[in-house]
Design a protein around this motif. Sequence first.
Motif, PDB file in Angstrom:
ATOM      1  N   ILE A 157      21.954 -40.643  -2.953  1.00  0.00           N
ATOM      2  CA  ILE A 157      21.427 -40.369  -1.615  1.00  0.00           C
ATOM      3  C   ILE A 157      21.261 -38.868  -1.401  1.00  0.00           C
ATOM      4  O   ILE A 157      20.265 -38.407  -0.828  1.00  0.00           O
ATOM      5  CB  ILE A 157      22.323 -40.993  -0.532  1.00  0.00           C
ATOM      6  N   ALA A 158      22.238 -38.085  -1.877  1.00  0.00           N
ATOM      7  CA  ALA A 158      22.112 -36.627  -1.768  1.00  0.00           C
ATOM      8  C   ALA A 158      20.863 -36.144  -2.503  1.00  0.00           C
ATOM      9  O   ALA A 158      20.092 -35.315  -2.001  1.00  0.00           O
ATOM     10  CB  ALA A 158      23.358 -35.947  -2.329  1.00  0.00           C
ATOM     11  N   MET A 159      20.626 -36.681  -3.682  1.00  0.00           N
ATOM     12  CA  MET A 159      19.478 -36.289  -4.489  1.00  0.00           C
ATOM     13  C   MET A 159      18.169 -36.754  -3.849  1.00  0.00           C
ATOM     14  O   MET A 159      17.172 -36.019  -3.828  1.00  0.00           O
ATOM     15  CB  MET A 159      19.624 -36.888  -5.888  1.00  0.00           C
ATOM     16  N   LYS A 160      18.177 -37.958  -3.305  1.00  0.00           N
ATOM     17  CA  LYS A 160      16.980 -38.536  -2.702  1.00  0.00           C
ATOM     18  C   LYS A 160      16.542 -37.747  -1.474  1.00  0.00           C
ATOM     19  O   LYS A 160      15.359 -37.400  -1.335  1.00  0.00           O
ATOM     20  CB  LYS A 160      17.254 -39.994  -2.329  1.00  0.00           C
ATOM     21  N   ILE A 161      17.468 -37.466  -0.565  1.00  0.00           N
ATOM     22  CA  ILE A 161      17.066 -36.755   0.654  1.00  0.00           C
ATOM     23  C   ILE A 161      16.751 -35.290   0.368  1.00  0.00           C
ATOM     24  O   ILE A 161      15.927 -34.685   1.052  1.00  0.00           O
ATOM     25  CB  ILE A 161      18.109 -36.903   1.779  1.00  0.00           C
ATOM     26  N   SER A 162      17.389 -34.731  -0.650  1.00  0.00           N
ATOM     27  CA  SER A 162      17.037 -33.371  -1.060  1.00  0.00           C
ATOM     28  C   SER A 162      15.590 -33.333  -1.553  1.00  0.00           C
ATOM     29  O   SER A 162      14.830 -32.420  -1.223  1.00  0.00           O
ATOM     30  CB  SER A 162      17.980 -32.891  -2.161  1.00  0.00           C
ATOM     31  N   TYR A 163      15.221 -34.355  -2.318  1.00  0.00           N
ATOM     32  CA  TYR A 163      13.859 -34.449  -2.868  1.00  0.00           C
ATOM     33  C   TYR A 163      12.834 -34.719  -1.775  1.00  0.00           C
ATOM     34  O   TYR A 163      11.780 -34.081  -1.713  1.00  0.00           O
ATOM     35  CB  TYR A 163      13.829 -35.567  -3.908  1.00  0.00           C
ATOM     36  N   ASP A 164      13.146 -35.649  -0.876  1.00  0.00           N
ATOM     37  CA  ASP A 164      12.188 -36.062   0.153  1.00  0.00           C
ATOM     38  C   ASP A 164      12.017 -35.028   1.260  1.00  0.00           C
ATOM     39  O   ASP A 164      10.919 -34.852   1.793  1.00  0.00           O
ATOM     40  CB  ASP A 164      12.620 -37.381   0.784  1.00  0.00           C
ATOM     41  N   TYR A 165      13.129 -34.352   1.609  1.00  0.00           N
ATOM     42  CA  TYR A 165      13.104 -33.464   2.773  1.00  0.00           C
ATOM     43  C   TYR A 165      13.294 -31.989   2.426  1.00  0.00           C
ATOM     44  O   TYR A 165      13.400 -31.156   3.313  1.00  0.00           O
ATOM     45  CB  TYR A 165      14.184 -33.888   3.773  1.00  0.00           C
ATOM     46  N   GLN A 166      13.341 -31.689   1.130  1.00  0.00           N
ATOM     47  CA  GLN A 166      13.502 -30.307   0.675  1.00  0.00           C
ATOM     48  C   GLN A 166      14.765 -29.656   1.240  1.00  0.00           C
ATOM     49  O   GLN A 166      14.767 -28.483   1.629  1.00  0.00           O
ATOM     50  CB  GLN A 166      12.272 -29.477   1.055  1.00  0.00           C
ATOM     51  N   ILE A 167      15.844 -30.441   1.278  1.00  0.00           N
ATOM     52  CA  ILE A 167      17.146 -29.917   1.659  1.00  0.00           C
ATOM     53  C   ILE A 167      17.785 -29.315   0.419  1.00  0.00           C
ATOM     54  O   ILE A 167      17.793 -29.936  -0.648  1.00  0.00           O
ATOM     55  CB  ILE A 167      18.053 -31.044   2.209  1.00  0.00           C
ATOM     56  N   PRO A 168      18.328 -28.092   0.483  1.00  0.00           N
ATOM     57  CA  PRO A 168      18.919 -27.481  -0.716  1.00  0.00           C
ATOM     58  C   PRO A 168      20.084 -28.279  -1.261  1.00  0.00           C
ATOM     59  O   PRO A 168      20.966 -28.711  -0.520  1.00  0.00           O
ATOM     60  CB  PRO A 168      19.366 -26.100  -0.220  1.00  0.00           C
ATOM     61  N   LYS A 169      20.062 -28.509  -2.561  1.00  0.00           N
ATOM     62  CA  LYS A 169      21.146 -29.230  -3.236  1.00  0.00           C
ATOM     63  C   LYS A 169      21.374 -28.579  -4.593  1.00  0.00           C
ATOM     64  O   LYS A 169      20.457 -28.510  -5.416  1.00  0.00           O
ATOM     65  CB  LYS A 169      20.791 -30.709  -3.417  1.00  0.00           C
ATOM     66  N   PHE A 170      22.575 -28.125  -4.821  1.00  0.00           N
ATOM     67  CA  PHE A 170      22.903 -27.487  -6.091  1.00  0.00           C
ATOM     68  C   PHE A 170      22.988 -28.544  -7.186  1.00  0.00           C
ATOM     69  O   PHE A 170      23.714 -29.539  -7.062  1.00  0.00           O
ATOM     70  CB  PHE A 170      24.231 -26.745  -5.969  1.00  0.00           C
ATOM     71  N   ASP A 171      22.237 -28.350  -8.251  1.00  0.00           N
ATOM     72  CA  ASP A 171      22.192 -29.302  -9.359  1.00  0.00           C
ATOM     73  C   ASP A 171      23.320 -28.994 -10.333  1.00  0.00           C
ATOM     74  O   ASP A 171      23.122 -28.447 -11.414  1.00  0.00           O
ATOM     75  CB  ASP A 171      20.830 -29.221 -10.051  1.00  0.00           C
ATOM     76  N   ILE A 172      24.519 -29.405  -9.951  1.00  0.00           N
ATOM     77  CA  ILE A 172      25.717 -29.004 -10.680  1.00  0.00           C
ATOM     78  C   ILE A 172      25.768 -29.560 -12.099  1.00  0.00           C
ATOM     79  O   ILE A 172      26.353 -28.959 -12.993  1.00  0.00           O
ATOM     80  CB  ILE A 172      26.980 -29.420  -9.888  1.00  0.00           C
TER      81      ILE A 172
END
Length: 278
Positions: A157-172
Amino acid sequence: MKTGFVPAVLILLLVSCSDDETIHTLRTEGVVINRERVIAYFPKNSIPENRMNEIVDTLNLGITIADKYIGGPYDWQVFKNKQLTYYFCSGNFMSTTSKEGDIFIPVWRAQSNQSPWLHETMHILLRSVNGNWNPKSNPMNLFKMPMWLTEGMAEFIAMKISYDYQIPKFDIFDSGGYSKVDSVCNISVKQGNGPHILKYIGEPGIMIKLFTKKRGSYAPTFYNCSCSFTKYLVETYGLDKVLNAYTNYKKEIKTIEEFTGKTMNELREDWLVKIKQK
């Protein structure tokens, strides 16, 4: 899997930053910042206050978008429409959540945009009144929890909403993000520790090595493939059904098998065939 002990390093990783003294110090001497869905505590003079506000604004936005994606609010959500509490602590430790629903993150990670805040936030937003697998609630949870699903759902879900809404997510774990995690998993599961890690995807129990000094050799493949498998289930059968299984505490795997009409072994084989095509 042997269930007679919990490695000392695991205990240390779980309790770092969340001790009563640290929390008390942050609450009484730290900087507190409030937003609609966030209350955050930072060590005094740790980072500039304008940066603290930027971090909290991002947290608040992420929660709002996550709520929109998963729907609801649902009756099963423990923290529906509630503020989430974040403690940004000094030092280096594994970001985690508590049985009370607090979130603990190293302040240096937040400052440098290397924080898994969205992943940890999802653990709390998805917490169910039916129960949860937080090990502090019951140490035996460590050996029964479907860790691939608890971690895979939060990461998906974190990855999906980051992708859909351009929310920053660190790709650890260098997953490549939503569009590449399947192909990354497909490659890594065939190499090194991959075949061993695959045995834990779809099965109950934690992988002890994730909480030892060998974590770095196992975590990327485990988290990326857990995310990929969860992604497959959601895209094939629907988010609502997978959410229902996720929140059906202690019956998650049984619920998945019931709504799919397949065993976990069959589902895993279907998933592996699918990601080979990515």
